[in-house]
Each structure stands twice: as structure tokens, then as C-alpha cells.
Design an enzyme around this catalytic site. Structure first.
Site, PDB file in Angstrom:
ATOM      1  N   GLU A 286     -12.322   0.487 -10.304  1.00 47.40           N
ATOM      2  CA  GLU A 286     -12.873  -0.209  -9.134  1.00 47.40           C
ATOM      3  C   GLU A 286     -12.473   0.513  -7.838  1.00 47.40           C
ATOM      4  O   GLU A 286     -13.304   0.705  -6.958  1.00 47.40           O
ATOM      5  CB  GLU A 286     -12.317  -1.642  -9.154  1.00 47.40           C
ATOM      6  CG  GLU A 286     -12.627  -2.491  -7.958  1.00 47.40           C
ATOM      7  CD  GLU A 286     -11.760  -3.764  -7.941  1.00 47.40           C
ATOM      8  OE1 GLU A 286     -11.449  -4.321  -9.012  1.00 47.40           O
ATOM      9  OE2 GLU A 286     -11.391  -4.182  -6.834  1.00 47.40           O
ATOM     10  N   VAL A 287     -11.229   0.914  -7.732  1.00 42.40           N
ATOM     11  CA  VAL A 287     -10.737   1.575  -6.511  1.00 42.40           C
ATOM     12  C   VAL A 287     -10.542   3.061  -6.805  1.00 42.40           C
ATOM     13  O   VAL A 287      -9.732   3.430  -7.667  1.00 42.40           O
ATOM     14  CB  VAL A 287      -9.403   0.943  -6.033  1.00 42.40           C
ATOM     15  CG1 VAL A 287      -8.904   1.649  -4.780  1.00 42.40           C
ATOM     16  CG2 VAL A 287      -9.564  -0.551  -5.793  1.00 42.40           C
TER      17      VAL A 287
ATOM     18  N   HIS B 257      -4.284   5.061  -9.369  1.00 48.10           N
ATOM     19  CA  HIS B 257      -3.213   4.067  -9.472  1.00 48.10           C
ATOM     20  C   HIS B 257      -2.973   3.774 -10.941  1.00 48.10           C
ATOM     21  O   HIS B 257      -3.893   3.845 -11.759  1.00 48.10           O
ATOM     22  CB  HIS B 257      -3.576   2.774  -8.728  1.00 48.10           C
ATOM     23  CG  HIS B 257      -4.908   2.232  -9.124  1.00 48.10           C
ATOM     24  ND1 HIS B 257      -6.090   2.758  -8.645  1.00 48.10           N
ATOM     25  CD2 HIS B 257      -5.259   1.247  -9.983  1.00 48.10           C
ATOM     26  CE1 HIS B 257      -7.104   2.107  -9.182  1.00 48.10           C
ATOM     27  NE2 HIS B 257      -6.626   1.187 -10.014  1.00 48.10           N
ATOM     28  N   MET B 258      -1.739   3.429 -11.239  1.00 47.36           N
ATOM     29  CA  MET B 258      -1.376   3.070 -12.612  1.00 47.36           C
ATOM     30  C   MET B 258      -1.045   1.578 -12.640  1.00 47.36           C
ATOM     31  O   MET B 258      -0.262   1.102 -11.800  1.00 47.36           O
ATOM     32  CB  MET B 258      -0.173   3.902 -13.060  1.00 47.36           C
ATOM     33  CG  MET B 258       0.204   3.681 -14.504  1.00 47.36           C
ATOM     34  SD  MET B 258       1.373   4.941 -15.062  1.00 47.36           S
ATOM     35  CE  MET B 258       2.802   4.502 -14.094  1.00 47.36           C
ATOM     36  N   HIS B 259      -1.640   0.881 -13.582  1.00 41.09           N
ATOM     37  CA  HIS B 259      -1.339  -0.546 -13.752  1.00 41.09           C
ATOM     38  C   HIS B 259      -0.071  -0.673 -14.598  1.00 41.09           C
ATOM     39  O   HIS B 259       0.069   0.004 -15.625  1.00 41.09           O
ATOM     40  CB  HIS B 259      -2.472  -1.257 -14.489  1.00 41.09           C
ATOM     41  CG  HIS B 259      -3.768  -1.295 -13.736  1.00 41.09           C
ATOM     42  ND1 HIS B 259      -4.251  -2.426 -13.119  1.00 41.09           N
ATOM     43  CD2 HIS B 259      -4.705  -0.328 -13.517  1.00 41.09           C
ATOM     44  CE1 HIS B 259      -5.424  -2.158 -12.547  1.00 41.09           C
ATOM     45  NE2 HIS B 259      -5.721  -0.899 -12.781  1.00 41.09           N
TER      46      HIS B 259
ATOM     47  N   ASP C 201      -0.718  -6.616  -7.828  1.00 39.19           N
ATOM     48  CA  ASP C 201      -2.178  -6.677  -7.899  1.00 39.19           C
ATOM     49  C   ASP C 201      -2.652  -8.016  -7.323  1.00 39.19           C
ATOM     50  O   ASP C 201      -2.081  -9.068  -7.618  1.00 39.19           O
ATOM     51  CB  ASP C 201      -2.654  -6.515  -9.354  1.00 39.19           C
ATOM     52  CG  ASP C 201      -4.135  -6.173  -9.421  1.00 39.19           C
ATOM     53  OD1 ASP C 201      -4.456  -5.031  -9.792  1.00 39.19           O
ATOM     54  OD2 ASP C 201      -4.966  -7.042  -9.078  1.00 39.19           O
TER      55      ASP C 201
HETATM   56  P1  AMP Z   1      -9.074  -0.408 -11.193  1.00 38.12           P
HETATM   57  O1  AMP Z   1     -10.196  -1.055 -11.909  1.00 38.12           O
HETATM   58  O2  AMP Z   1      -8.109   0.309 -12.097  1.00 38.12           O
HETATM   59  O3  AMP Z   1      -9.562   0.463 -10.046  1.00 38.12           O
HETATM   60  O4  AMP Z   1      -8.234  -1.580 -10.581  1.00 38.12           O
HETATM   61  C1  AMP Z   1      -8.116  -1.827  -9.213  1.00 38.12           C
HETATM   62  C2  AMP Z   1      -7.150  -2.968  -9.066  1.00 38.12           C
HETATM   63  O5  AMP Z   1      -6.831  -3.093  -7.700  1.00 38.12           O
HETATM   64  C3  AMP Z   1      -7.710  -4.311  -9.533  1.00 38.12           C
HETATM   65  O6  AMP Z   1      -6.845  -4.842 -10.532  1.00 38.12           O
HETATM   66  C4  AMP Z   1      -7.713  -5.153  -8.249  1.00 38.12           C
HETATM   67  O7  AMP Z   1      -7.378  -6.505  -8.487  1.00 38.12           O
HETATM   68  C5  AMP Z   1      -6.677  -4.454  -7.395  1.00 38.12           C
HETATM   69  N1  AMP Z   1      -6.855  -4.602  -5.974  1.00 38.12           N
HETATM   70  C6  AMP Z   1      -7.982  -4.410  -5.259  1.00 38.12           C
HETATM   71  N2  AMP Z   1      -7.757  -4.635  -3.956  1.00 38.12           N
HETATM   72  C7  AMP Z   1      -6.447  -4.960  -3.842  1.00 38.12           C
HETATM   73  C8  AMP Z   1      -5.604  -5.295  -2.752  1.00 38.12           C
HETATM   74  N3  AMP Z   1      -6.053  -5.363  -1.498  1.00 38.12           N
HETATM   75  N4  AMP Z   1      -4.303  -5.575  -3.010  1.00 38.12           N
HETATM   76  C9  AMP Z   1      -3.830  -5.527  -4.277  1.00 38.12           C
HETATM   77  N5  AMP Z   1      -4.572  -5.210  -5.339  1.00 38.12           N
HETATM   78  C10 AMP Z   1      -5.864  -4.933  -5.132  1.00 38.12           C
END
Ligand code: AMP
Length: 102
Positions: free
Chosen positions: A90-91, A95-97, A28
Site C-alpha cells: 500500500e505504501v 517497511h517491514m511489518h 501501525d
Molecule cells: P503495506 O501494505 O505493506 O504497504 O502496509 C502499509 C501499512 O502502513 C498498513 O498496514 C497501514 O495500516 C500502515 N499505515 C498507513 N498509513 C499509516 C500511518 N499514517 N501511520 C501508521 N501506519 C500507517
């Protein structure tokens, strides 16, 4: 095209820690834990709410890859896996953290 699809196709650089035919694991960019990885299917599915029956194996692979990576990193005794969904996400590419502070 999502930012993660651009990472998968190497249009955008990222720290890739693992890759297999159907998913990729990256660091991340804004880590909130000592280990903060993202396990991302190559198939661009927006959110958990958009999953179809034929995504079962893919979702299962995400968990098994998390388990393998946790073992490889020796964090298998204390880690967290989580998904954010829609307004919390956000994205908009599933995806899984994988998070750990050991
Ligand atoms: P979410 O809120 O679950 O969508 O989390 C999206 C995650 O993607 C966040 O923790 C961001 O820091 C991470 N993120 C966004 N852009 C990138 C990138 N280019 N490379 C790595 N991580 C990213």
C-alpha cells in the site's frame, strides 16, 4: 514524498516506538495483530525491488532492530517479520511489518 517520510519529519503524527539515525519504528495505524509495528528506513526506497548494493547495511539494521524490539516487548518467542512488495504494497516506501499475538 511518502506518508512515512512525513511521519519521519514529524509533519504527520504517529506513535513512534523507537528511532535511530537511519530508521524509525512506529505502531501501525490499522493493527492486524496484538503487536503490529512498522520498521521504516529514513531513506525513501520504494520497494524491495529498488534496493541497491549499498542498502545492505540498512536492511540488516532493520532485522537487528526488530530482534531488539521483540526482546524488549518480550515477544521474542513468537513473532513474524514480513515485507509486502509492489502490488501487495500500500505504501511505496520500504517497511517491514513486525507482528505478534503474544
Ligand atoms: P503495506 O501494505 O505493506 O504497504 O502496509 C502499509 C501499512 O502502513 C498498513 O498496514 C497501514 O495500516 C500502515 N499505515 C498507513 N498509513 C499509516 C500511518 N499514517 N501511520 C501508521 N501506519 C500507517
Amino acid at each position: 514524498m511518502s506518508i512515512f517520510t512525513k511521519i519521519i519529519s514529524r509533519e504527520i503524527p504517529s506513535e513512534i516506538v523507537y528511532e535511530q539515525d537511519n530508521l524509525i519504528v512506529i505502531k501501525d495505524i490499522k493493527p492486524i495483530a496484538k503487536t503490529h509495528l512498522l520498521i521504516i528506513p529514513k531513506k525513501e526506497i520504494s520497494t524491495i525491488n529498488d534496493l541497491q548494493e549499498n542498502d545492505r547495511e540498512l536492511m540488516s539494521d532493520m532485522i537487528f532492530v526488530a530482534k531488539k524490539i521483540a526482546k524488549d516487548l518480550k515477544i521474542e518467542n513468537a513473532y513474524e517479520l514480513h515485507f509486502n512488495v509492489w502490488d501487495l504494497q500500500e505504501v511505496k516506501h520500504i517497511h517491514m511489518h513486525l507482528l505478534s499475538n503474544i
